[in-house]
Design an enzyme around this catalytic site. Structure first.
Site, PDB file in Angstrom:
ATOM      1  N   ASN A  44     -25.378  10.903  28.670  1.00 28.31           N
ATOM      2  CA  ASN A  44     -25.603  10.836  30.101  1.00 28.31           C
ATOM      3  C   ASN A  44     -24.726  11.909  30.749  1.00 28.31           C
ATOM      4  O   ASN A  44     -23.513  11.903  30.583  1.00 28.31           O
ATOM      5  CB  ASN A  44     -25.237   9.437  30.615  1.00 28.31           C
ATOM      6  CG  ASN A  44     -25.568   9.246  32.076  1.00 28.31           C
ATOM      7  OD1 ASN A  44     -25.189  10.046  32.909  1.00 28.31           O
ATOM      8  ND2 ASN A  44     -26.252   8.166  32.382  1.00 28.31           N
ATOM      9  N   GLU A  57     -30.534   8.936  26.723  1.00 32.56           N
ATOM     10  CA  GLU A  57     -31.765   8.904  25.952  1.00 32.56           C
ATOM     11  C   GLU A  57     -32.676  10.086  26.288  1.00 32.56           C
ATOM     12  O   GLU A  57     -33.263  10.694  25.392  1.00 32.56           O
ATOM     13  CB  GLU A  57     -32.521   7.590  26.203  1.00 32.56           C
ATOM     14  CG  GLU A  57     -31.748   6.343  25.816  1.00 32.56           C
ATOM     15  CD  GLU A  57     -30.886   5.765  26.936  1.00 32.56           C
ATOM     16  OE1 GLU A  57     -30.559   4.583  26.845  1.00 32.56           O
ATOM     17  OE2 GLU A  57     -30.541   6.498  27.892  1.00 32.56           O
ATOM     18  N   ASP A 145     -25.698   4.864  38.954  1.00 34.95           N
ATOM     19  CA  ASP A 145     -26.469   5.154  37.749  1.00 34.95           C
ATOM     20  C   ASP A 145     -27.594   4.144  37.530  1.00 34.95           C
ATOM     21  O   ASP A 145     -28.677   4.512  37.105  1.00 34.95           O
ATOM     22  CB  ASP A 145     -25.553   5.160  36.523  1.00 34.95           C
ATOM     23  CG  ASP A 145     -26.204   5.771  35.313  1.00 34.95           C
ATOM     24  OD1 ASP A 145     -26.526   6.974  35.352  1.00 34.95           O
ATOM     25  OD2 ASP A 145     -26.431   5.053  34.325  1.00 34.95           O
TER      26      ASP A 145
END
Length: 153
Positions: A44, A57, A145
Site C-alpha cells: 500500500n 493487492e 484508507d
C-alpha cells in the site's frame, strides 16, 4: 506439490514492514503463479505516492503484468482485502487468496468465497500486531484508507 503459504506470506509481510517504515499503511502483497513462482510484490503506497488506488493487492497485481489466466494465480495479502481489492480478485477470477490476518479488518472474505475463490486465512500474529500498531498510531490515515472519514475535494 505442497504449497508453503507461510513462506509466501513472508514475502508480503516484508512489503508491509517496508510500507510501515515509509509512513504508509502496512499492507503488503505478493502474486505467485500456480507453481508457486513469485510474479511480483507490492505494498500500500497511498500515502507515499498520494494515489488512493495503490493498495497492496493492486500494486502487486499491476506489477505482475498481463497473465493469460489468473485462475491459477495466488494473491497473498497481509490483511483481508477491502471491497476495491476484492473486486479486483473477482473481476480477474484470481483462484486463491491467502490472508495474513482479518482481525483488524474483516474485509470481504465471504464475498470472495461466494464467487468460488479459495480463501486461506493464516491468522498470522506478526501481521495482526503490525496493523494494530499502525491503527493505534495513525487512526486518521487508517480511517481514510478504509473510507470511514473525510470529504471529497
Amino acid at each position: 506439490m505442497s504449497t508453503d503459504y507461510q513462506a509466501m506470506l513472508g514475502v508480503a509481510f516484508e512489503q508491509a514492514k517496508r510500507g510501515f517504515e515509509e509512513g504508509g499503511v502496512p499492507v503488503g502483497a505478493a502474486m505467485f503463479d500456480g507453481n508457486g513462482k513469485l510474479l511480483s510484490v507490492g505494498r500500500n503506497r497511498r500515502v507515499q505516492e498520494g494515489d488512493p488506488s495503490i493498495h497492496g493487492e493492486t500494486d502487486a497485481f499491476r506489477k505482475a503484468g498481463r497473465q493469460k489466466n489468473y485462475r491459477d494465480c495466488v494473491l497473498v495479502s497481509t490483511l483481508a482485502p477491502c471491497w476495491y481489492c476484492s473486486g479486483l480478485v473477482r473481476q480477474f477470477r484470481i483462484g486463491t487468496v491467502v490472508v495474513g490476518e482479518s482481525q483488524n479488518f474483516a474485509g470481504h472474505l465471504d464475498w470472495l468465497r461466494e464467487a468460488g475463490v479459495r480463501v486461506i486465512e493464516l491468522n498470522d500474529p506478526r501481521c495482526t500486531a503490525l496493523m494494530a500498531s499502525f491503527i493505534e498510531r495513525r487512526p486518521d490515515i487508517w480511517n481514510e484508507d478504509i473510507g470511514e472519514v473525510g470529504e471529497c475535494g
